[in-house]
Design a protein around this motif. Sequence first.
Motif, PDB file in Angstrom:
ATOM      1  N   UNK A 326       0.812  -1.216   0.000  1.00  0.00           N
ATOM      2  CA  UNK A 326       0.000   0.000   0.000  1.00  0.00           C
ATOM      3  C   UNK A 326       0.844   1.263   0.000  1.00  0.00           C
ATOM      4  N   UNK A 327       2.077   1.174   0.491  1.00  0.00           N
ATOM      5  CA  UNK A 327       2.936   2.361   0.570  1.00  0.00           C
ATOM      6  C   UNK A 327       3.625   2.687  -0.751  1.00  0.00           C
ATOM      7  N   UNK A 328       3.586   1.801  -1.714  1.00  0.00           N
ATOM      8  CA  UNK A 328       4.269   2.055  -2.991  1.00  0.00           C
ATOM      9  C   UNK A 328       3.289   2.031  -4.159  1.00  0.00           C
ATOM     10  N   UNK A 329       1.994   2.203  -3.858  1.00  0.00           N
ATOM     11  CA  UNK A 329       0.972   2.088  -4.899  1.00  0.00           C
ATOM     12  C   UNK A 329      -0.010   3.257  -4.817  1.00  0.00           C
ATOM     13  N   UNK A 330      -0.183   4.014  -5.888  1.00  0.00           N
ATOM     14  CA  UNK A 330      -1.195   5.072  -5.896  1.00  0.00           C
ATOM     15  C   UNK A 330      -2.588   4.461  -5.935  1.00  0.00           C
ATOM     16  N   UNK A 331      -3.564   5.175  -5.424  1.00  0.00           N
ATOM     17  CA  UNK A 331      -4.925   4.631  -5.362  1.00  0.00           C
ATOM     18  C   UNK A 331      -5.718   4.871  -6.644  1.00  0.00           C
ATOM     19  N   UNK A 332      -5.121   5.543  -7.625  1.00  0.00           N
ATOM     20  CA  UNK A 332      -5.836   5.826  -8.874  1.00  0.00           C
ATOM     21  C   UNK A 332      -5.319   4.996 -10.042  1.00  0.00           C
ATOM     22  N   UNK A 333      -4.529   3.982  -9.759  1.00  0.00           N
ATOM     23  CA  UNK A 333      -3.969   3.143 -10.822  1.00  0.00           C
ATOM     24  C   UNK A 333      -4.038   1.684 -10.385  1.00  0.00           C
ATOM     25  N   UNK A 334      -4.841   0.915 -11.074  1.00  0.00           N
ATOM     26  CA  UNK A 334      -4.975  -0.505 -10.722  1.00  0.00           C
ATOM     27  C   UNK A 334      -3.729  -1.298 -11.113  1.00  0.00           C
ATOM     28  N   UNK A 335      -2.867  -0.664 -11.917  1.00  0.00           N
ATOM     29  CA  UNK A 335      -1.588  -1.261 -12.300  1.00  0.00           C
ATOM     30  C   UNK A 335      -0.453  -0.398 -11.745  1.00  0.00           C
ATOM     31  N   UNK A 336      -0.128  -0.535 -10.457  1.00  0.00           N
ATOM     32  CA  UNK A 336       0.959   0.275  -9.877  1.00  0.00           C
ATOM     33  C   UNK A 336       2.245   0.112 -10.684  1.00  0.00           C
ATOM     34  N   UNK A 337       2.893   1.216 -10.997  1.00  0.00           N
ATOM     35  CA  UNK A 337       4.053   1.188 -11.881  1.00  0.00           C
ATOM     36  C   UNK A 337       5.361   0.823 -11.172  1.00  0.00           C
ATOM     37  N   UNK A 338       5.403   0.976  -9.859  1.00  0.00           N
ATOM     38  CA  UNK A 338       6.652   0.723  -9.137  1.00  0.00           C
ATOM     39  C   UNK A 338       6.725  -0.761  -8.758  1.00  0.00           C
ATOM     40  N   UNK A 360      16.745 -10.316   8.507  1.00  0.00           N
ATOM     41  CA  UNK A 360      16.007  -9.139   8.939  1.00  0.00           C
ATOM     42  C   UNK A 360      14.502  -9.411   8.868  1.00  0.00           C
ATOM     43  N   UNK A 361      13.722  -8.552   9.501  1.00  0.00           N
ATOM     44  CA  UNK A 361      12.265  -8.682   9.426  1.00  0.00           C
ATOM     45  C   UNK A 361      11.812  -8.478   7.981  1.00  0.00           C
ATOM     46  N   UNK A 362      10.909  -9.329   7.511  1.00  0.00           N
ATOM     47  CA  UNK A 362      10.449  -9.240   6.126  1.00  0.00           C
ATOM     48  C   UNK A 362       8.943  -8.999   6.028  1.00  0.00           C
ATOM     49  N   UNK A 363       8.278  -8.875   7.164  1.00  0.00           N
ATOM     50  CA  UNK A 363       6.834  -8.677   7.175  1.00  0.00           C
ATOM     51  C   UNK A 363       6.471  -7.376   7.879  1.00  0.00           C
ATOM     52  N   UNK A 364       5.412  -6.753   7.403  1.00  0.00           N
ATOM     53  CA  UNK A 364       4.868  -5.607   8.096  1.00  0.00           C
ATOM     54  C   UNK A 364       4.036  -6.064   9.285  1.00  0.00           C
ATOM     55  N   UNK A 365       3.539  -5.136  10.105  1.00  0.00           N
ATOM     56  CA  UNK A 365       2.696  -5.500  11.248  1.00  0.00           C
ATOM     57  C   UNK A 365       1.441  -6.255  10.792  1.00  0.00           C
ATOM     58  N   UNK A 366       1.163  -7.370  11.429  1.00  0.00           N
ATOM     59  CA  UNK A 366      -0.006  -8.168  11.093  1.00  0.00           C
ATOM     60  C   UNK A 366      -0.891  -8.330  12.324  1.00  0.00           C
ATOM     61  N   UNK A 441      -2.441   2.387   4.479  1.00  0.00           N
ATOM     62  CA  UNK A 441      -1.954   2.211   5.850  1.00  0.00           C
ATOM     63  C   UNK A 441      -0.961   3.297   6.246  1.00  0.00           C
ATOM     64  N   UNK A 442      -1.108   3.790   7.485  1.00  0.00           N
ATOM     65  CA  UNK A 442      -0.133   4.751   8.030  1.00  0.00           C
ATOM     66  C   UNK A 442       0.620   4.172   9.226  1.00  0.00           C
ATOM     67  N   UNK A 443       0.492   2.854   9.420  1.00  0.00           N
ATOM     68  CA  UNK A 443       1.171   2.171  10.524  1.00  0.00           C
ATOM     69  C   UNK A 443       2.285   1.288   9.970  1.00  0.00           C
ATOM     70  N   UNK A 444       3.500   1.506  10.486  1.00  0.00           N
ATOM     71  CA  UNK A 444       4.675   0.782  10.005  1.00  0.00           C
ATOM     72  C   UNK A 444       5.467   0.224  11.187  1.00  0.00           C
ATOM     73  N   UNK A 445       6.384  -0.704  10.871  1.00  0.00           N
ATOM     74  CA  UNK A 445       7.285  -1.218  11.902  1.00  0.00           C
ATOM     75  C   UNK A 445       8.713  -0.744  11.628  1.00  0.00           C
ATOM     76  N   UNK A 446       9.670  -1.278  12.354  1.00  0.00           N
ATOM     77  CA  UNK A 446      11.038  -0.759  12.310  1.00  0.00           C
ATOM     78  C   UNK A 446      11.704  -0.901  10.945  1.00  0.00           C
ATOM     79  N   UNK A 448      10.161  -0.401   8.181  1.00  0.00           N
ATOM     80  CA  UNK A 448       9.396   0.476   7.282  1.00  0.00           C
ATOM     81  C   UNK A 448       8.474  -0.273   6.331  1.00  0.00           C
ATOM     82  N   UNK A 449       7.866  -1.328   6.867  1.00  0.00           N
ATOM     83  CA  UNK A 449       6.866  -2.063   6.098  1.00  0.00           C
ATOM     84  C   UNK A 449       5.489  -1.766   6.675  1.00  0.00           C
ATOM     85  N   UNK A 450       4.478  -1.578   5.819  1.00  0.00           N
ATOM     86  CA  UNK A 450       3.154  -1.164   6.297  1.00  0.00           C
ATOM     87  C   UNK A 450       2.328  -2.308   6.863  1.00  0.00           C
TER      88      UNK A 450
END
Length: 457
Positions: A326-338, A360-366, A441-446, A448-450
């Motif tokens: 969610x942190x690397x995807x715009x909400x107006x494009x169903x095909x995020x370019x990044x 290292x940690x590979x998951x965001x908060x669940x 999401x505006x909640x991240x862990x150490x 920087x994963x959402x």
Amino acid sequence: MLKKISYILLLFVQVSFANVTLPALFSDHMVLQQNDDVKFWGWANPNEEVVIKASWSEIAYKIKANNQAYWEIKIKTPSAGGPYIIKINGYNEIILKDVLIGEVWLCSGQSNMEMSAAWGIKNGDKEVEKANHPTIRFFTVSKSSATSPQNDLYGNWEVCSPETMKNSSAVAYYFAQRLQEDLKDVPLGLMVSAWGGTPAEIWMPEEVIEEDNVLKEAASKLQPVEWGPTEPARAFNSMINPLIGYNIAGTLWYQGEANVGASKYDKTLEALIKSWRAKGENDFPFYYVQIAPFDYGKDHSGGVEIRDAQRKVLDKVSNVGMVVISDVSPTDDIHPKDKKPVGIRLANLALADHYKTYFKEVNGPLYKGISIKNKNVIVHFDNAEGLYFTNKKTSLFEIAGKDKIYHTAKVRLKKNEITIFSKEVKSPKYVRFSWGNTSVSNLFNKVNLPASSFTTE
């Protein structure tokens, strides 16, 4: 009379000395799974002996075709390396050249998996220019559909170059690049079988759907579209079934947008994973991408419901992983370019969980659970070390009583513990977070994963 006898003899010779043939998967530039007993198969005249010799070994593997003109045999592969040559002899000879031994991954789903640099991804031109990676190979399956399981398909192995990478899956490419950073340039084989706009049901065996009333009902609600099939199993039959038996390290899956509106997607995805593993007799790792926030319309929450269903599968199926984007995807494009962070996050999952080379940690908060204390609710997360909000003024937590009427909650974050409450809810029972099709999401862990969206209903 002599002409008739000659014709019969010619026909007999043609039948008796049929050429050994191989599926499209077995071709020049292929990658075979390392340190494994990999299966080779093909067709020949009934009772014809087929001999296979690989240049990494002195062993000659021999097998005879059965009365259905089919043969299969397992070949032991060494550690990563190559290039090698493989000779297959029957009445004819086939020579497979430039064969590498390494790690093979199946990459499937809809358009976001299919999407290549040619579609206009972020920094695509620069990435294409430097895409000379001869130890990365693509096998891109051509789109096709079938009403019954097929034993071969259209496609061929290609060496990664600027020309081939440009039209290959960007997510798969970035995944392979990241793997090679840690696996010291071990060859990577990427079998890409994807079709834009397709629902999960077309990627599953038909009997799996027919034998489950929940899946059958969900499939019956799919409406025809002009860009691809929606009938159960149509892509599985022609684009997955012919791949079954080819040894793989694991599977990547990026799909879900075409199922927005479905109420039981977690059940569907769970069945898909288990059916592929059962068919391949392999409990391979299955890593998937949670679909990005997107405006599917304001009159429903179908998008976030799919995201939550994908989250739920983590607790229902073993040896799976999910990346949140969610942190690397715009909400107006169903095909995020990044696509680069998507491939990297999938690779980090594989490196941490499967290859055990990344620590290292590979998951965001669940979401893990809640504790209710009077009017306060404590929300517990896994992967919660270093929790922080990118926007402290905006709360994406909502709280409700048994009436399920939600109110925006006030939030306290202290020592990785989140407490929420609302004056409007005296007896809290339900909690949801980032609950909206376009909610980011505006909640991240150490690391920087959402955090993923969730609801406790």
